[in-house]
Scaffold this active site. Structure first.
Site, mmCIF file in Angstrom:
data_model
loop_
_atom_site.group_PDB
_atom_site.id
_atom_site.type_symbol
_atom_site.label_atom_id
_atom_site.label_comp_id
_atom_site.label_asym_id
_atom_site.label_seq_id
_atom_site.Cartn_x
_atom_site.Cartn_y
_atom_site.Cartn_z
ATOM 1 N N GLU A 95 49.960 49.275 64.266
ATOM 2 C CA GLU A 95 49.438 50.583 63.870
ATOM 3 C C GLU A 95 49.878 51.026 62.484
ATOM 4 O O GLU A 95 49.157 51.756 61.830
ATOM 5 C CB GLU A 95 49.750 51.652 64.918
ATOM 6 C CG GLU A 95 51.195 52.028 65.036
ATOM 7 C CD GLU A 95 51.440 53.132 66.076
ATOM 8 O OE1 GLU A 95 50.602 54.015 66.237
ATOM 9 O OE2 GLU A 95 52.504 53.091 66.710
ATOM 10 N N ASN B 171 38.515 72.167 67.464
ATOM 11 C CA ASN B 171 39.175 70.925 67.875
ATOM 12 C C ASN B 171 38.654 70.602 69.264
ATOM 13 O O ASN B 171 38.721 71.448 70.152
ATOM 14 C CB ASN B 171 40.692 71.120 67.915
ATOM 15 C CG ASN B 171 41.411 69.918 68.514
ATOM 16 O OD1 ASN B 171 40.914 68.801 68.447
ATOM 17 N ND2 ASN B 171 42.570 70.151 69.094
ATOM 18 N N GLY B 172 38.134 69.381 69.438
ATOM 19 C CA GLY B 172 37.629 68.995 70.756
ATOM 20 C C GLY B 172 36.297 68.289 70.625
ATOM 21 O O GLY B 172 35.906 67.867 69.522
ATOM 22 N N TRP C 113 40.118 65.081 62.303
ATOM 23 C CA TRP C 113 40.054 63.669 62.712
ATOM 24 C C TRP C 113 38.645 63.497 63.257
ATOM 25 O O TRP C 113 38.300 64.031 64.307
ATOM 26 C CB TRP C 113 41.101 63.366 63.779
ATOM 27 C CG TRP C 113 41.179 61.911 64.135
ATOM 28 C CD1 TRP C 113 41.900 60.943 63.491
ATOM 29 C CD2 TRP C 113 40.532 61.253 65.231
ATOM 30 N NE1 TRP C 113 41.721 59.730 64.109
ATOM 31 C CE2 TRP C 113 40.886 59.888 65.186
ATOM 32 C CE3 TRP C 113 39.676 61.678 66.239
ATOM 33 C CZ2 TRP C 113 40.432 58.942 66.102
ATOM 34 C CZ3 TRP C 113 39.217 60.733 67.165
ATOM 35 C CH2 TRP C 113 39.593 59.389 67.084
ATOM 36 N N LYS D 25 47.954 61.894 65.685
ATOM 37 C CA LYS D 25 49.115 61.939 66.573
ATOM 38 C C LYS D 25 48.744 62.277 68.004
ATOM 39 O O LYS D 25 49.250 61.696 68.950
ATOM 40 C CB LYS D 25 50.085 62.982 66.026
ATOM 41 C CG LYS D 25 51.366 63.126 66.816
ATOM 42 C CD LYS D 25 52.262 61.938 66.593
ATOM 43 C CE LYS D 25 53.559 62.023 67.340
ATOM 44 N NZ LYS D 25 54.220 60.704 67.385
ATOM 45 N N GLU E 33 55.540 47.177 73.078
ATOM 46 C CA GLU E 33 55.697 48.290 72.149
ATOM 47 C C GLU E 33 55.947 47.784 70.721
ATOM 48 O O GLU E 33 55.456 48.356 69.751
ATOM 49 C CB GLU E 33 56.830 49.214 72.625
ATOM 50 C CG GLU E 33 57.169 50.376 71.741
ATOM 51 C CD GLU E 33 56.008 51.327 71.453
ATOM 52 O OE1 GLU E 33 54.944 51.204 72.076
ATOM 53 O OE2 GLU E 33 56.172 52.173 70.562
ATOM 54 N N CYS F 170 42.622 66.806 65.242
ATOM 55 C CA CYS F 170 42.351 67.981 64.408
ATOM 56 C C CYS F 170 43.442 69.036 64.616
ATOM 57 O O CYS F 170 43.925 69.226 65.728
ATOM 58 C CB CYS F 170 41.017 68.659 64.738
ATOM 59 S SG CYS F 170 39.591 67.615 64.593
ATOM 60 N N LYS G 181 53.698 48.866 67.501
ATOM 61 C CA LYS G 181 54.282 49.497 66.306
ATOM 62 C C LYS G 181 53.841 48.757 65.050
ATOM 63 O O LYS G 181 53.436 49.369 64.075
ATOM 64 C CB LYS G 181 55.807 49.455 66.358
ATOM 65 C CG LYS G 181 56.596 50.502 67.050
ATOM 66 C CD LYS G 181 56.471 51.926 66.676
ATOM 67 C CE LYS G 181 55.223 52.580 67.155
ATOM 68 N NZ LYS G 181 55.202 53.176 68.447
ATOM 69 N N ARG H 133 47.958 65.620 63.036
ATOM 70 C CA ARG H 133 46.962 65.657 64.109
ATOM 71 C C ARG H 133 45.621 65.061 63.672
ATOM 72 O O ARG H 133 44.745 64.809 64.498
ATOM 73 C CB ARG H 133 46.740 67.101 64.553
ATOM 74 C CG ARG H 133 47.971 67.769 65.109
ATOM 75 C CD ARG H 133 47.629 69.171 65.538
ATOM 76 N NE ARG H 133 46.666 69.149 66.618
ATOM 77 C CZ ARG H 133 46.979 69.099 67.903
ATOM 78 N NH1 ARG H 133 48.232 69.080 68.274
ATOM 79 N NH2 ARG H 133 46.050 69.072 68.826
ATOM 80 N N HIS I 96 49.224 28.851 77.916
ATOM 81 C CA HIS I 96 47.969 28.801 78.670
ATOM 82 C C HIS I 96 46.790 29.216 77.802
ATOM 83 O O HIS I 96 45.787 29.721 78.302
ATOM 84 C CB HIS I 96 48.067 29.685 79.923
ATOM 85 C CG HIS I 96 49.091 29.174 80.893
ATOM 86 N ND1 HIS I 96 48.874 28.089 81.706
ATOM 87 C CD2 HIS I 96 50.363 29.562 81.115
ATOM 88 C CE1 HIS I 96 49.968 27.844 82.417
ATOM 89 N NE2 HIS I 96 50.896 28.723 82.072
HETATM 90 O O1 M6R Z 1 51.322 62.295 73.300
HETATM 91 P P1 M6R Z 1 51.222 61.086 74.153
HETATM 92 O O2 M6R Z 1 52.555 60.484 74.476
HETATM 93 O O3 M6R Z 1 50.420 61.318 75.396
HETATM 94 O O4 M6R Z 1 50.430 60.035 73.290
HETATM 95 C C1 M6R Z 1 50.027 58.808 73.831
HETATM 96 C C2 M6R Z 1 49.694 57.829 72.733
HETATM 97 O O5 M6R Z 1 48.618 58.305 71.977
HETATM 98 C C3 M6R Z 1 50.878 57.584 71.813
HETATM 99 O O6 M6R Z 1 51.970 57.132 72.550
HETATM 100 C C4 M6R Z 1 50.533 56.540 70.732
HETATM 101 O O7 M6R Z 1 50.247 55.313 71.309
HETATM 102 C C5 M6R Z 1 51.712 56.425 69.774
HETATM 103 N N1 M6R Z 1 51.729 57.541 68.877
HETATM 104 C C6 M6R Z 1 51.691 55.166 69.003
HETATM 105 O O8 M6R Z 1 52.856 55.033 68.250
#
Ligand code: M6R
Length: 605
Positions: free
Chosen positions: A485, A99-100, A75, A600, A478, A2, A482, A27, A501
């Site tokens: 997501e 937010n929270g 969110w 984010k 990673e 949010c 990517k 956000r 395995h």
């Molecule tokens: O802000 P942060 O680095 O703590 O966020 C951690 C994860 O939420 C973040 O790395 C997330 O996995 C990526 N945005 C994915 O691409």
């Protein structure tokens, strides 16, 4: 998660709130709304499901003439995505955005007998009603009483019907920054909404009440005493938060990586060696530790996995990596001899923050790698090494990952030097190799990955596999995240030797396998693993160094990166994996920058 914005001042509040919400939309983006005082000082709320662009259309001229209001982009946590659950919430004389997560909202609903008053399913509306019960004309006293009731995390911006032009705010854990500017007073979840108006800001201190009027911002502690928050400078410019001709933020941020790497590395080099004097990081934290524990979430955690594979062979001490959401509920084997490295782009991820606090309670020394200046994790860590990536707007992390790696590589190098694992000349050669990775990234950015037919192949598949050994396995984690997501194609990363395995049962005709084979000491083993999947019909995309010996026909697509020392291949490989995911998402016509269900900054559990 949010985004929150509040404004009071001489300009049109409607424009400022909507533009701010667009900046903060990364956000959270399932619904949006604004509340404002009209020219007759009456409060109006407009809110609906969908993105900010839709809200802008709905509003058209609503809000004209207003000079004070609050806005929210959501969110969803408590209560589904619906108009009524969107913020702001109205309760009696109160208009509130949040937010929270209010963990005890259910108990509070009963205690204050709110069941029949609630219109939404949100925890936030409960807070609005409680505030209205407490409000007797003294805003600060009512907010203090509300704060005493709540268990959980919150950033609230509040307007009271009988206080036109005024906004009140309070936070616990969830972030809020504020600034008084020539254009008026602003408060927001993060700096991206403030950048167009100011270069200076302050982080709202936890447990303080902020009062905003058109001509000033005042901060009070919970005893009602005025306090002076510490002012900070924003070192990002407006351009940094714009697309600048790129179709998506993600593509722009992929292109920004070489610059971000230089900005992160070069100021920390002295006489060819890593030097953290300006960061205030003393060598004794490196010399005195007997183990390293890296804690982070998502992409940041994957950067930690690379660091583990890099550090252990050099430093010869245990290096562990934990997922923050698990670590925080464990009884970790850490103590005062442990260096805990916390990694977070936003510096606000709630699980990572909790892990930091837990580590400190065990007496461990904490060093955080953070991108957002002044964020909670940065402020609460013993030491902080800021990455200089500038704002990362796309939900999928790209440049933040590269600079987190760059910071971790520099820490490894300094640590090896301090502990005698590297001589000065070895440390200097290591940094030269690190800098050489930057042109290699540029080379990969300029290669036309999208013109290879792999994207066409990928987007028609349900599942993909990434595999590698050693450092390459760490990189592949990673790559898989990517792709998942932003393209919604299921992807799993496997240590290549582990595939047989069990998981190899899933390899059938045409299933894409992205094989990363840049580590020379296991290269022939990797090639055998590639043959195993190829023999079962997989569509193989092979990533190797330029001069690697790989038979013609072994791979359906073979992408070569410049020849680098094995420890540094992650940098160009990261670019390729990001571009593969990017073009798969574009190829499927998806929302690259704001993928479904995500946000984010994960500031809730
Ligand atoms: O802000 P942060 O680095 O703590 O966020 C951690 C994860 O939420 C973040 O790395 C997330 O996995 C990526 N945005 C994915 O691409």
């Amino acid at each position: 998660m949010c985004g929150i914005i509040g404004y009071s001042g001489p300009l049109e509040a409607g424009n400022i709130l909507l533009n701010g919400l667009s900046q903060l939309e990364y956000r959270g983006y399932d619904s949006a709304g604004i509340g404002y005082f009209d020219t007759a000082s009456k409060v109006h709320v407009v809110k609906e499901t969908g993105k900010v662009a839709k809200l802008k259309e709905t509003l058209s001229s609503a809000g004209d003439g207003s000079h004070c209001g609050i806005g929210h982009t959501r969110w969803a946590t408590h209560g589904g995505v619906s108009d009524v659950n969107a913020h702001p919430h109205r309760a009696g004389r109160v208009t509130l955005i949040h937010n929270g997560i209010i963990e005890n909202y259910h108990r509070l609903t009963q205690e204050f007998d709110l069941e029949s008053s609630l219109l939404s399913q949100t925890d936030s509306e409960v807070a609005a009603w409680i505030l209205d019960r407490f409000y007797d004309g003294d805003a600060q006293s009512a907010i203090r009483k509300l704060a005493e009731c709540i268990v959980g995390s919150y950033a609230f911006c509040i307007m009271f019907d009988d206080r036109p032009g005024e906004i009140y705010a309070i936070r616990s854990v969830s972030p809020l920054v504020a600034s008084y500017t020539p254009s008026g007073a602003l408060i927001a979840s993060d700096l991206t909404a403030l950048i167009p108006y100011t270069k200076s800001y302050f982080v709202v201190p936890e447990g303080h009440i902020v009062k905003i009027t058109g001509y000033k911002i005042s901060v009070f502690n919970l005893d009602g005493e005025k306090t002076a928050p510490e002012m900070m400078e924003i070192n990002w410019n407006t351009d940094a938060a714009m697309k600048n001709g790129f179709p998506h933020f993600m593509l722009k941020e992929i292109h920004e990586q070489p610059e971000a790497m230089k900005n992160t590395i070069l100021p920390r080099m002295a006489k060819g060696l890593p030097d953290f004097t300006d960061d205030g990081i003393p060598d004794d934290i490196f010399a005195g530790c007997s183990q390293i524990h890296i804690v982070a979430c998502g992409t940041a955690m994957h950067a930690g996995m690379v660091a583990r594979a890099l550090m252990e062979p050099v430093l010869r001490i245990p290096v562990m990596v934990s997922i923050a959401s698990e670590f925080r509920y464990e009884e970790p084997l850490i103590n005062e001899h442990t260096l805990v490295i916390i990694i977070s782009q936003s510096g606000e991820t709630i699980d990572t923050l909790a892990a930091l606090r837990l580590s400190k309670s065990y007496g461990s020394r904490t060093l955080s790698i953070v991108n957002v200046k002044g964020s909670t994790i940065a402020r609460e860590s013993d030491y902080v090494l800021y990455t200089h990536a500038g704002p990362e707007i796309a939900v999928a992390s790209t440049k933040a990952y590269s600079v987190q790696l760059a910071a971790l590589y520099m820490i490894s190098c300094r640590m090896a030097l301090v502990r005698g694992s590297f001589t000065k000349s070895q440390a200097s050669a290591f940094l030269t190799d690190l800098l050489d990775a930057i042109p290699a990234m540029e080379t990969m950015i300029s290669r036309k990955i999208e013109e290879k037919n792999m994207v066409t192949h990928l987007i028609n598949q349900q599942d993909t596999f990434f595999m590698g050994r050693g450092l390459d396995y760490a990189f592949s984690l990673e790559g898989a995240l990517k792709l998942k997501e932003i393209s919604y194609i299921h992807a799993e990363a496997y240590a290549a030797g582990e595939l047989k395995h069990g998981t190899i049962a899933l390899i059938t005709q045409d299933v894409p396998v992205i094989a990363i084979a840049t580590q020379e000491h296991v290269f022939s083993k990797m090639i055998s693993n590639v043959r195993e999947v190829k023999a079962r019909g997989a569509f193989v995309i092979l990533l190797t160094k330029e001069h690697a010996q790989a038979d013609q026909g072994l791979a359906d697509i073979h992408i070569r990166i410049p020849d680098l020392d094995d420890r540094f291949t992650v940098f160009p490989i990261a670019v390729i994996l990001q571009l593969i995911a990017y073009y798969a998402s574009v190829g499927k016509n998806l929302d690259v920058d704001q993928p479904r269900n995500l946000a984010k900054s994960v500031t809730v559990e």
